[in-house]
Design a protein around this motif. Structure first.
Motif, PDB file in Angstrom:
ATOM      1  N   ARG A  20      67.247  25.244  39.302  1.00  0.00           N
ATOM      2  CA  ARG A  20      67.342  24.000  40.062  1.00  0.00           C
ATOM      3  C   ARG A  20      68.053  24.299  41.380  1.00  0.00           C
ATOM      4  O   ARG A  20      69.256  24.548  41.415  1.00  0.00           O
ATOM      5  CB  ARG A  20      68.096  22.943  39.258  1.00  0.00           C
ATOM      6  N   VAL A  21      67.284  24.271  42.442  1.00  0.00           N
ATOM      7  CA  VAL A  21      67.790  24.685  43.752  1.00  0.00           C
ATOM      8  C   VAL A  21      68.501  23.524  44.455  1.00  0.00           C
ATOM      9  O   VAL A  21      68.052  22.382  44.420  1.00  0.00           O
ATOM     10  CB  VAL A  21      66.631  25.207  44.625  1.00  0.00           C
ATOM     11  N   GLY A  22      69.610  23.845  45.100  1.00  0.00           N
ATOM     12  CA  GLY A  22      70.332  22.870  45.902  1.00  0.00           C
ATOM     13  C   GLY A  22      71.001  23.547  47.078  1.00  0.00           C
ATOM     14  O   GLY A  22      70.798  24.737  47.334  1.00  0.00           O
ATOM     15  N   SER A  23      71.800  22.783  47.796  1.00  0.00           N
ATOM     16  CA  SER A  23      72.574  23.341  48.904  1.00  0.00           C
ATOM     17  C   SER A  23      73.959  22.710  48.878  1.00  0.00           C
ATOM     18  O   SER A  23      74.285  21.928  47.981  1.00  0.00           O
ATOM     19  CB  SER A  23      71.876  23.120  50.246  1.00  0.00           C
ATOM     20  N   ALA A  24      74.780  23.044  49.865  1.00  0.00           N
ATOM     21  CA  ALA A  24      76.181  22.637  49.829  1.00  0.00           C
ATOM     22  C   ALA A  24      76.713  22.462  51.241  1.00  0.00           C
ATOM     23  O   ALA A  24      76.145  22.997  52.202  1.00  0.00           O
ATOM     24  CB  ALA A  24      77.003  23.701  49.090  1.00  0.00           C
ATOM     25  N   PRO A  25      77.822  21.729  51.391  1.00  0.00           N
ATOM     26  CA  PRO A  25      78.428  21.604  52.720  1.00  0.00           C
ATOM     27  C   PRO A  25      78.708  22.950  53.387  1.00  0.00           C
ATOM     28  O   PRO A  25      78.669  23.061  54.622  1.00  0.00           O
ATOM     29  CB  PRO A  25      79.726  20.842  52.421  1.00  0.00           C
ATOM     30  N   ASP A  26      78.966  23.978  52.575  1.00  0.00           N
ATOM     31  CA  ASP A  26      79.221  25.315  53.111  1.00  0.00           C
ATOM     32  C   ASP A  26      78.084  25.788  54.012  1.00  0.00           C
ATOM     33  O   ASP A  26      78.318  26.463  55.022  1.00  0.00           O
ATOM     34  CB  ASP A  26      79.421  26.283  51.944  1.00  0.00           C
ATOM     35  N   SER A  27      76.851  25.428  53.666  1.00  0.00           N
ATOM     36  CA  SER A  27      75.708  25.854  54.474  1.00  0.00           C
ATOM     37  C   SER A  27      75.624  25.110  55.797  1.00  0.00           C
ATOM     38  O   SER A  27      74.776  25.441  56.639  1.00  0.00           O
ATOM     39  CB  SER A  27      74.403  25.644  53.691  1.00  0.00           C
ATOM     40  N   TRP A  28      76.468  24.103  55.953  1.00  0.00           N
ATOM     41  CA  TRP A  28      76.577  23.380  57.231  1.00  0.00           C
ATOM     42  C   TRP A  28      77.889  23.737  57.938  1.00  0.00           C
ATOM     43  O   TRP A  28      78.342  23.010  58.816  1.00  0.00           O
ATOM     44  CB  TRP A  28      76.468  21.873  56.982  1.00  0.00           C
ATOM     45  N   GLY A  29      78.495  24.838  57.551  1.00  0.00           N
ATOM     46  CA  GLY A  29      79.724  25.285  58.206  1.00  0.00           C
ATOM     47  C   GLY A  29      80.958  24.514  57.809  1.00  0.00           C
ATOM     48  O   GLY A  29      81.940  24.482  58.561  1.00  0.00           O
ATOM     49  N   ALA A  51      66.062  18.562  54.751  1.00  0.00           N
ATOM     50  CA  ALA A  51      65.634  19.961  54.601  1.00  0.00           C
ATOM     51  C   ALA A  51      64.896  20.201  53.291  1.00  0.00           C
ATOM     52  O   ALA A  51      64.361  21.289  53.067  1.00  0.00           O
ATOM     53  CB  ALA A  51      66.843  20.886  54.688  1.00  0.00           C
ATOM     54  N   GLY A  52      64.893  19.197  52.404  1.00  0.00           N
ATOM     55  CA  GLY A  52      64.118  19.319  51.175  1.00  0.00           C
ATOM     56  C   GLY A  52      64.921  19.629  49.922  1.00  0.00           C
ATOM     57  O   GLY A  52      64.349  19.995  48.898  1.00  0.00           O
ATOM     58  N   TYR A  53      66.234  19.469  49.997  1.00  0.00           N
ATOM     59  CA  TYR A  53      67.067  19.718  48.826  1.00  0.00           C
ATOM     60  C   TYR A  53      67.327  18.416  48.079  1.00  0.00           C
ATOM     61  O   TYR A  53      67.473  17.353  48.688  1.00  0.00           O
ATOM     62  CB  TYR A  53      68.400  20.347  49.234  1.00  0.00           C
ATOM     63  N   GLU A  54      67.423  18.529  46.770  1.00  0.00           N
ATOM     64  CA  GLU A  54      67.720  17.375  45.932  1.00  0.00           C
ATOM     65  C   GLU A  54      69.140  17.413  45.395  1.00  0.00           C
ATOM     66  O   GLU A  54      69.747  16.376  45.163  1.00  0.00           O
ATOM     67  CB  GLU A  54      66.740  17.324  44.759  1.00  0.00           C
ATOM     68  N   TRP A  55      69.683  18.608  45.195  1.00  0.00           N
ATOM     69  CA  TRP A  55      71.005  18.779  44.611  1.00  0.00           C
ATOM     70  C   TRP A  55      71.999  19.241  45.663  1.00  0.00           C
ATOM     71  O   TRP A  55      71.663  20.058  46.539  1.00  0.00           O
ATOM     72  CB  TRP A  55      70.972  19.793  43.479  1.00  0.00           C
ATOM     73  N   THR A  75      74.636   9.116  48.295  1.00  0.00           N
ATOM     74  CA  THR A  75      73.741  10.180  47.833  1.00  0.00           C
ATOM     75  C   THR A  75      72.431   9.615  47.306  1.00  0.00           C
ATOM     76  O   THR A  75      71.354  10.126  47.621  1.00  0.00           O
ATOM     77  CB  THR A  75      74.429  11.034  46.752  1.00  0.00           C
ATOM     78  N   ALA A  76      72.511   8.551  46.527  1.00  0.00           N
ATOM     79  CA  ALA A  76      71.299   8.008  45.906  1.00  0.00           C
ATOM     80  C   ALA A  76      70.292   7.530  46.941  1.00  0.00           C
ATOM     81  O   ALA A  76      69.075   7.745  46.782  1.00  0.00           O
ATOM     82  CB  ALA A  76      71.664   6.865  44.960  1.00  0.00           C
ATOM     83  N   ARG A  77      70.754   6.898  47.982  1.00  0.00           N
ATOM     84  CA  ARG A  77      69.789   6.370  48.952  1.00  0.00           C
ATOM     85  C   ARG A  77      69.148   7.467  49.807  1.00  0.00           C
ATOM     86  O   ARG A  77      68.177   7.206  50.520  1.00  0.00           O
ATOM     87  CB  ARG A  77      70.436   5.302  49.828  1.00  0.00           C
ATOM     88  N   ARG A  78      69.668   8.678  49.673  1.00  0.00           N
ATOM     89  CA  ARG A  78      69.033   9.818  50.331  1.00  0.00           C
ATOM     90  C   ARG A  78      68.265  10.694  49.336  1.00  0.00           C
ATOM     91  O   ARG A  78      67.781  11.765  49.706  1.00  0.00           O
ATOM     92  CB  ARG A  78      70.086  10.661  51.052  1.00  0.00           C
ATOM     93  N   GLY A  79      68.219  10.258  48.095  1.00  0.00           N
ATOM     94  CA  GLY A  79      67.527  11.027  47.064  1.00  0.00           C
ATOM     95  C   GLY A  79      68.250  12.277  46.637  1.00  0.00           C
ATOM     96  O   GLY A  79      67.637  13.248  46.194  1.00  0.00           O
ATOM     97  N   LEU A  80      69.594  12.263  46.731  1.00  0.00           N
ATOM     98  CA  LEU A  80      70.412  13.429  46.399  1.00  0.00           C
ATOM     99  C   LEU A  80      71.179  13.198  45.104  1.00  0.00           C
ATOM    100  O   LEU A  80      71.557  12.080  44.776  1.00  0.00           O
ATOM    101  CB  LEU A  80      71.410  13.720  47.521  1.00  0.00           C
TER     102      LEU A  80
END
Length: 311
Positions: A20-29, A51-55, A75-80
């Motif tokens: 299950r792929v996701g991203s994190a604030p770290d990837s935004w510096g 960018a296409g992440y759900e998690w 988060t919910a209103r952005r589909g996260l």
């Protein structure tokens, strides 16, 4: 579905249906709860969803809203959805730090549980400052400190699971006492596999000389979570040769955009898939500090790359 089955993804690649792929604030510096050089949290949420992440992970406590109802709505209103919170600990210092540690952990754990996360990422404290590179303490633990680290982590795991229903996953990290293959294996061998799992960060483990595929194949039952990251071998060689601390190394670009660095991610993902368990694989590319317009294009390309790998 059997993890060893013949199902294929894009262009005949294995379908990584347990990842299950996701991203994190770290990837935004984002490294800190509040820093003017970081993008506002609203922009992070907008862009990570775009960018296409759900998690996502919570990042440093206080960066995203700490009111559970507001965070759930944003988060919910952005589909996260939220996979985990993160804490830094200094459990190798023994019982004397327990109260202060727990005061912080329970804040993060309560928020993570309230928004539906199932994990708490636990990172050992740095032995040198990640901003100034000043030495904070010796880089090697004593035997007594190893015991404190193991028993304290087990206690933390028990309390977090009992009180909040979360599993802790301990994150080996550059410039901490849990970094190299030797240290990671010593830690795993010293802790209860029924309580303590690992968050394998592929970039940090490569930074410290480790082989992620080997670790997954050797200690697969302890791999509870993944961070996907790569290092630039040329920059890393200079960092190691000159004893550069992690913070300055990041500013030099030691963590790089996939698939240009190491380790190669397809073999790591394939090894993780073969474990036959559901795993989060959260993209992180340390870029603190970075221009505000830099993260989104990288995040889009990285998500496209991971899809091409079958994830």
């Amino acid at each position: 579905m059997d993890a060893a089955g013949p199902v294929s993804g894009p262009a005949g690649t294995p379908l990584l249906d347990r990842i299950r792929v996701g991203s994190a604030p770290d990837s935004w510096g984002v490294w800190f709860a509040d820093d003017p050089r970081q993008v506002p949290w609203e922009r992070f949420l907008d862009e990570v969803a775009g960018a296409g992440y759900e998690w996502i992970e919570l990042g440093p406590y206080g960066y995203l809203p700490t009111d559970p109802a507001r965070l759930a709505d944003e988060t919910a209103r952005r589909g996260l959805r939220v996979s985990a919170g993160t804490v830094f600990t200094s459990l190798h210092h023994g019982p004397a730090v327990w109260d202060a540690t727990w005061a912080h952990v329970r804040q993060v754990a309560a928020l993570a549980r309230a928004v539906g996360a199932g994990h708490l990422v636990v990172i050992p404290s740095f032995w040198r400052d990640d901003r100034t590179a000043a030495l904070v303490e010796p880089p090697e633990l004593t035997a007594e400190q190893w015991t404190h680290l193991a028993r304290g982590t087990e206690r933390l795991a028990h309390e977090v699971r009992y009180r909040y229903g979360l599993r802790i996953v301990v994150h080996p990290h550059a410039d901490t006492h849990l970094d190299t293959e030797e240290h990671v294996e010593r830690f795993l061998d010293a802790t209860d596999p029924g309580l303590v799992d690992l968050c394998l960060d592929t970039g940090h483990y490569a930074y410290c000389g480790g082989d992620s595929v080997k670790l997954i194949e050797t200690y697969g039952e302890r791999i509870g979570y993944l961070h996907l990251k790569q290092v630039d071998p040329a920059v890393l060689a200079d960092v190691v040769a000159n004893g550069v601390a992690f913070g300055p190394a990041v500013r030099r670009g030691v963590m790089c955009e996939p698939p240009s660095g190491v380790p190669a991610l397809p073999p790591v993902l394939a090894a993780a898939q073969r474990l036959g368990v559901d795993l989060f694989a959260i993209v992180e590319q340390d870029m603190y500090p970075c221009p505000p317009d830099k993260p989104l294009p990288i995040a889009v390309r990285t998500r496209r790359f991971l899809r091409s790998c079958g994830a």
